[in-house]
Design an enzyme around this catalytic site. Structure first.
Site, PDB file in Angstrom:
ATOM      1  N   ASP A  68       2.424   2.023   3.345  1.00 29.25           N
ATOM      2  CA  ASP A  68       3.356   1.049   3.932  1.00 29.25           C
ATOM      3  C   ASP A  68       4.797   1.479   3.688  1.00 29.25           C
ATOM      4  O   ASP A  68       5.675   1.186   4.494  1.00 29.25           O
ATOM      5  CB  ASP A  68       3.219  -0.343   3.280  1.00 29.25           C
ATOM      6  CG  ASP A  68       1.814  -0.898   3.351  1.00 29.25           C
ATOM      7  OD1 ASP A  68       1.097  -0.536   4.283  1.00 29.25           O
ATOM      8  OD2 ASP A  68       1.459  -1.686   2.458  1.00 29.25           O
ATOM      9  N   HIS A 125       0.878  -1.174   0.000  1.00 32.31           N
ATOM     10  CA  HIS A 125       0.000   0.000   0.000  1.00 32.31           C
ATOM     11  C   HIS A 125       0.916   1.225   0.000  1.00 32.31           C
ATOM     12  O   HIS A 125       2.006   1.174   0.587  1.00 32.31           O
ATOM     13  CB  HIS A 125      -0.842   0.114   1.267  1.00 32.31           C
ATOM     14  CG  HIS A 125      -1.747  -1.029   1.562  1.00 32.31           C
ATOM     15  ND1 HIS A 125      -1.321  -2.167   2.164  1.00 32.31           N
ATOM     16  CD2 HIS A 125      -3.086  -1.178   1.384  1.00 32.31           C
ATOM     17  CE1 HIS A 125      -2.347  -2.988   2.331  1.00 32.31           C
ATOM     18  NE2 HIS A 125      -3.428  -2.417   1.865  1.00 32.31           N
TER      19      HIS A 125
HETATM   20  C1  XUL Z   1      -7.612  -6.342   4.249  1.00 30.40           C
HETATM   21  C2  XUL Z   1      -6.778  -6.779   3.125  1.00 30.40           C
HETATM   22  C3  XUL Z   1      -5.917  -5.730   2.501  1.00 30.40           C
HETATM   23  C4  XUL Z   1      -5.835  -5.846   1.020  1.00 30.40           C
HETATM   24  C5  XUL Z   1      -5.102  -4.699   0.368  1.00 30.40           C
HETATM   25  O1  XUL Z   1      -8.328  -7.348   4.842  1.00 30.40           O
HETATM   26  O2  XUL Z   1      -6.777  -7.923   2.755  1.00 30.40           O
HETATM   27  O3  XUL Z   1      -4.657  -5.777   3.069  1.00 30.40           O
HETATM   28  O4  XUL Z   1      -5.213  -7.023   0.628  1.00 30.40           O
HETATM   29  O5  XUL Z   1      -5.590  -3.469   0.736  1.00 30.40           O
END
Ligand code: XUL
Ligand code: CO
Length: 438
Positions: free
Chosen positions: A102, A99
């Site tokens: 992150d 993300h």
């Molecule tokens: C949340 C989840 C996230 C997604 C990406 O449950 O799985 O981490 O994979 O935003």
């Protein structure tokens, strides 16, 4: 500087190895069918769980021992990139995922945040020039910051919609720069708590507008990665708009967005929706929309997203069965959206956990491939539906039957010959393959 100095490159040592820091079943070069294990499995490391997560839970402070714990801000972000590429190299990981938040700290404004992001993306780009590890996907975190309290693209606040659009715009630019194979949309807070304060129609129309803008912008900048929706039924909102794959398909088709999207299926999200992992993979597969996988597992005794490393061999086998039947994952992969348990706080646990997950999927791949090669389930299923190969069944399939001809067929029928579905026998057969594949 080495961050994981007690760990050297993880090697394949075979099923009898007693070395915790070695692969027992994942042998990247081993050929299974028409490709190598590495090509089938396309493992990814999730940046957030591995390098950002500090062990915080609703009842306790962060407790993970990490070699970068003494750092802050951009220094911390840079150390994590260095540690990440050391980790990828030692684990022999072909992919990673992140993300935006992150990898770089957020500033007061989006302009400041993007500046931080650019500096870290420069650094990642540099590492990627010599590393074999590629970017499976990136995504925007549109759920942690308080501005997303009512959602992002489905927020009642148009400024938040605009902010979210600007974040995804930047994310697509980063994806293009780093050569991401996919771009992920997980719903985050795109859902609602109560209909008493919610215009559901407007929220869903806006979500579709948002996706269309993403599709248009990707085209404009020449980003050719695959768009993926990651369904989840609950958490953080009570009702998530992308509940499961079937709900996602209905949404995409309603707004004519289906040609541009596939699904990123997470095992723990499937079970939260009351489905098995393989059910979600099957629904996506038969609709030509199986894109990628967030490889983890939930806890059958807990009703939330525990994001555990996958070790259930029955589940990995049935998942790989769907993936092989799909002809592989194309641009997708198996991203470990999984975190070590709070009690597993040593840096080496990050390796132990990934090895456990990689070995478990390697077993699943081998067993599923053998099941398919031997036509075990295919033959059983073909025989089970054989009534559609001739007579009235064939007419139904060929579109030659109607209610009148069907009534004629059964009006005087006294006996219906059903046969056992033999599910216990088939489960035992899968066990037999599991126990004898190695
Ligand atoms: C949340 C989840 C996230 C997604 C990406 O449950 O799985 O981490 O994979 O935003
Ligand atoms: Co996920």
């Amino acid at each position: 500087m080495a961050y994981f100095e007690n760990v050297s490159k993880i090697q394949y040592e075979g099923p009898t190895s007693k070395n915790a820091l070695a692969f027992k079943f994942y042998n990247p070069e081993e050929i299974i069918g028409d490709r190598t294990m590495e090509e089938w499995l396309r493992f990814g490391v999730a940046y957030w769980h591995t390098f950002t997560y500090d062990g915080t839970d609703p009842f306790g402070h962060g407790n993970m021992i990490r070699p970068w714990n003494h750092l802050k801000g951009m220094e911390l972000a840079k150390a994590r990139v260095e540690a990440a590429f050391e980790f990828f190299e030692k684990l022999n990981a072909p992919f990673f995922c992140f993300h935006d938040v992150d990898i770089a700290p957020e500033g007061e404004t989006l302009r400041e945040t993007n500046k931080n992001l650019d500096e870290i993306v420069d650094m990642i780009e540099d590492y990627m020039k010599t590393s074999k590890t590629k970017l499976l996907w990136n995504t925007a975190n549109m759920f942690t910051h308080p501005r997303f309290v009512h959602g992002a693209a489905t927020s009642c606040n148009a400024d938040v919609f605009a902010f979210s659009a600007a974040k995804v715009k930047k994310g697509l630019e980063v994806a293009k720069r780093l050569g991401a194979e996919n771009y992920v949309f997980w719903g985050g807070r795109e859902g609602y708590e109560s209909l008493l304060n919610t215009d559901m129609g407007l929220e869903q129309d806006n979500l579709a507008r948002f996706f269309q803008m993403a599709v248009d912008y990707a085209k404009e900048i020449g980003f050719s990665g695959q768009f993926l929706i990651e369904p989840k039924p609950k958490e953080p909102t009570k009702h998530q708009y992308d509940f499961d794959v079937a709900t996602g398909i209905a949404f995409l088709k309603k707004y004519d967005l289906d040609p541009y999207f596939k699904f990123n299926i997470e095992a723990n999200h499937a079970t939260l929706a009351g489905h098995t992992f393989e059910h979600e993979l099957r629904v996506a597969r038969i609709n030509g929309m199986l894109g990628s996988v967030d490889a983890n597992q939930g806890d059958p005794l807990l009703g939330w997203d525990t994001d555990e490393f996958p070790t259930d061999l029955n589940a990995t086998t049935l998942a790989m069965y769907e993936i092989i039947k799909n002809g592989g994952l194309g641009k997708g992969g198996l991203n470990f959206d999984a975190k070590v348990r709070r009690g597993s706080f040593e840096p080496e646990d990050l390796f132990r956990a990934h090895i456990a997950g990689m070995d478990s999927f390697a077993v699943g791949l081998k067993v599923a491939h053998k099941l398919i090669e031997d036509h075990v389930l295919d033959d059983f299923i073909a025989n089970r539906y054989r009534s559609y190969n001739e007579g009235i069944g064939k007419e139904i399939i060929q579109g030659k039957a109607d209610f009148k001809t069907l009534e004629e067929h059964v009006l005087d029928m006294k006996e219906f010959k059903n046969e056992s579905g033999r599910v216990e026998e088939l489960r035992a057969l899968v066990n037999q393959y599991l126990l004898t594949a190695f």
